[in-house]
Motif scaffolding. Structure first.
Motif, PDB file in Angstrom:
ATOM      1  N   LYS A   2       0.812  -1.208   0.000  1.00 44.22           N
ATOM      2  CA  LYS A   2       0.000   0.000   0.000  1.00 44.22           C
ATOM      3  C   LYS A   2       0.849   1.263   0.000  1.00 44.22           C
ATOM      4  O   LYS A   2       0.351   2.345  -0.315  1.00 44.22           O
ATOM      5  N   MET A   3       2.119   1.128   0.369  1.00 41.75           N
ATOM      6  CA  MET A   3       2.998   2.301   0.395  1.00 41.75           C
ATOM      7  C   MET A   3       4.215   2.099  -0.507  1.00 41.75           C
ATOM      8  O   MET A   3       5.244   2.726  -0.316  1.00 41.75           O
ATOM      9  N   LYS A   4       4.099   1.236  -1.472  1.00 47.44           N
ATOM     10  CA  LYS A   4       5.219   0.905  -2.345  1.00 47.44           C
ATOM     11  C   LYS A   4       5.192   1.741  -3.617  1.00 47.44           C
ATOM     12  O   LYS A   4       4.165   1.796  -4.311  1.00 47.44           O
ATOM     13  N   TRP A   5       6.294   2.383  -3.935  1.00 49.67           N
ATOM     14  CA  TRP A   5       6.415   3.088  -5.209  1.00 49.67           C
ATOM     15  C   TRP A   5       6.549   2.048  -6.317  1.00 49.67           C
ATOM     16  O   TRP A   5       7.333   1.111  -6.219  1.00 49.67           O
ATOM     17  N   ARG A  28       4.765  -9.391  -9.254  1.00 54.28           N
ATOM     18  CA  ARG A  28       5.467 -10.045  -8.144  1.00 54.28           C
ATOM     19  C   ARG A  28       6.878  -9.477  -7.921  1.00 54.28           C
ATOM     20  O   ARG A  28       7.871 -10.209  -7.828  1.00 54.28           O
ATOM     21  N   VAL A  29       6.932  -8.164  -7.874  1.00 48.91           N
ATOM     22  CA  VAL A  29       8.172  -7.493  -7.484  1.00 48.91           C
ATOM     23  C   VAL A  29       8.214  -7.408  -5.967  1.00 48.91           C
ATOM     24  O   VAL A  29       7.187  -7.223  -5.312  1.00 48.91           O
ATOM     25  N   GLY A  30       9.399  -7.541  -5.372  1.00 45.34           N
ATOM     26  CA  GLY A  30       9.533  -7.508  -3.915  1.00 45.34           C
ATOM     27  C   GLY A  30       9.028  -6.217  -3.312  1.00 45.34           C
ATOM     28  O   GLY A  30       9.015  -5.154  -3.958  1.00 45.34           O
ATOM     29  N   ILE A  31       8.607  -6.277  -2.061  1.00 48.63           N
ATOM     30  CA  ILE A  31       7.984  -5.112  -1.433  1.00 48.63           C
ATOM     31  C   ILE A  31       8.957  -3.972  -1.203  1.00 48.63           C
ATOM     32  O   ILE A  31       8.534  -2.828  -1.017  1.00 48.63           O
ATOM     33  N   PHE A  32      10.255  -4.230  -1.220  1.00 49.66           N
ATOM     34  CA  PHE A  32      11.239  -3.172  -1.049  1.00 49.66           C
ATOM     35  C   PHE A  32      11.956  -2.822  -2.351  1.00 49.66           C
ATOM     36  O   PHE A  32      12.945  -2.080  -2.328  1.00 49.66           O
ATOM     37  N   SER A  33      11.489  -3.362  -3.474  1.00 56.43           N
ATOM     38  CA  SER A  33      12.156  -3.120  -4.776  1.00 56.43           C
ATOM     39  C   SER A  33      11.468  -2.009  -5.566  1.00 56.43           C
ATOM     40  O   SER A  33      10.264  -1.858  -5.484  1.00 56.43           O
TER      41      SER A  33
END
Length: 270
Positions: A116-119, A265-270
């Motif tokens: 929800k807060m991922k660019w 399916r990109v990682g949440i910090f990527s």
């Protein structure tokens, strides 16, 4: 749908640098000035990050940013009121602040896990590359035209709000066009604090109000692909992707855009 990733694995630690730096400085302050001074520093650090996070909410309209901002505020409050030599039960105020800190921390973890807060810049780059199979002569350092549309100014502006709120892209609004800049996770600082006043050296898609689409892919982003994909096709695909986004949003199906990005399916910090 987008199961074959064409970007190199993300090994950037940019997003973790503030936390690492804060921990190191806190440890040094603790060694030289004592534990209370260290906790006072970490309180100020948390409060500064809280202000930054709240500015993120103001800049994007994404209300989810309020939750980590509150977590950081209360975590700073707990650190500031920490007394290393105190004994007995904690005062009710401090116990309440600790409880709120834990609640907001759990909430932050849930928001992070659901992106929800991922660019979403990395998802955009993957989705643009998905239909491109040809390789070419490599990078071209100029924006390329990518067709025409019949979108109204209102349609483009409404999608700009949606894209900004859902961290799909930062929008630059001019007199005769709107430029969308998909921001990769870890590069958002300049946009949030207002230091990034132009988009020339970024990846962007421009829609002018006469219907012309122009696309630019930055050299930095192009080098993130594992192969030298056909630059013309990649730019065309990126332009078409945003056309599809605007059409989908205009139909009232913006949630499908989010679902498609999640499917990458990109990682949440990527």
């Amino acid at each position: 749908m987008y199961t074959i990733h064409k970007l190199k694995p993300d090994r950037s630690i940019t997003g973790f640098i503030p936390a690492f730096s804060g921990a190191i400085i806190m440890a040094l302050i603790g060694i030289f000035f004592g534990i209370k001074a260290a906790f006072t520093f970490i309180a100020i650090f948390y409060w500064g990050i809280s202000v930054y996070t709240f500015i993120g909410f103001l800049r994007t309209g994404n209300a989810n940013f309020i939750i980590p901002s509150l977590f950081q505020f209360f975590a700073g409050l707990v650190a500031y009121t920490f007394e290393p030599k105190s004994s007995g039960n904690a005062p009710p105020f401090l116990a309440f602040a600790v409880l709120l800190t834990i609640i907001f921390l759990i909430w932050v973890i849930l928001l992070a896990a659901t992106k929800k807060m991922k660019w979403r810049g990395r998802e955009i780059l993957e989705m643009a590359a998905a239909p491109v199979e040809d390789t070419g002569n490599g990078y071209t350092p100029r924006p390329l035209p990518s067709g025409k549309t019949e979108f109204s100014e209102e349609q483009i502006m409404e999608f700009a709000k949606f894209a900004r709120r859902n961290l799909i892209a930062v929008s630059y609004v001019g007199k005769d066009k709107v430029v969308f800049v998909p921001v990769v996770m870890g590069r958002e600082f300049g946009f949030i604090v207002g230091l990034k006043n132009d988009y020339i050296d970024e990846t962007w898609v421009s829609f002018d109000f006469d219907g012309n689409i122009t696309v630019n892919i930055s050299h930095r982003d192009y080098l993130e692909y594992t192969e030298a994909l056909s630059f013309d096709q990649l730019c065309s695909s990126l332009g078409n992707l945003f056309v599809d986004f605007i059409e989908t949003h205009h139909r009232g199906e913006g949630i499908r855009i989010i679902a498609r990005m999640d499917a990458v399916r990109v990682g949440i910090f990527s």
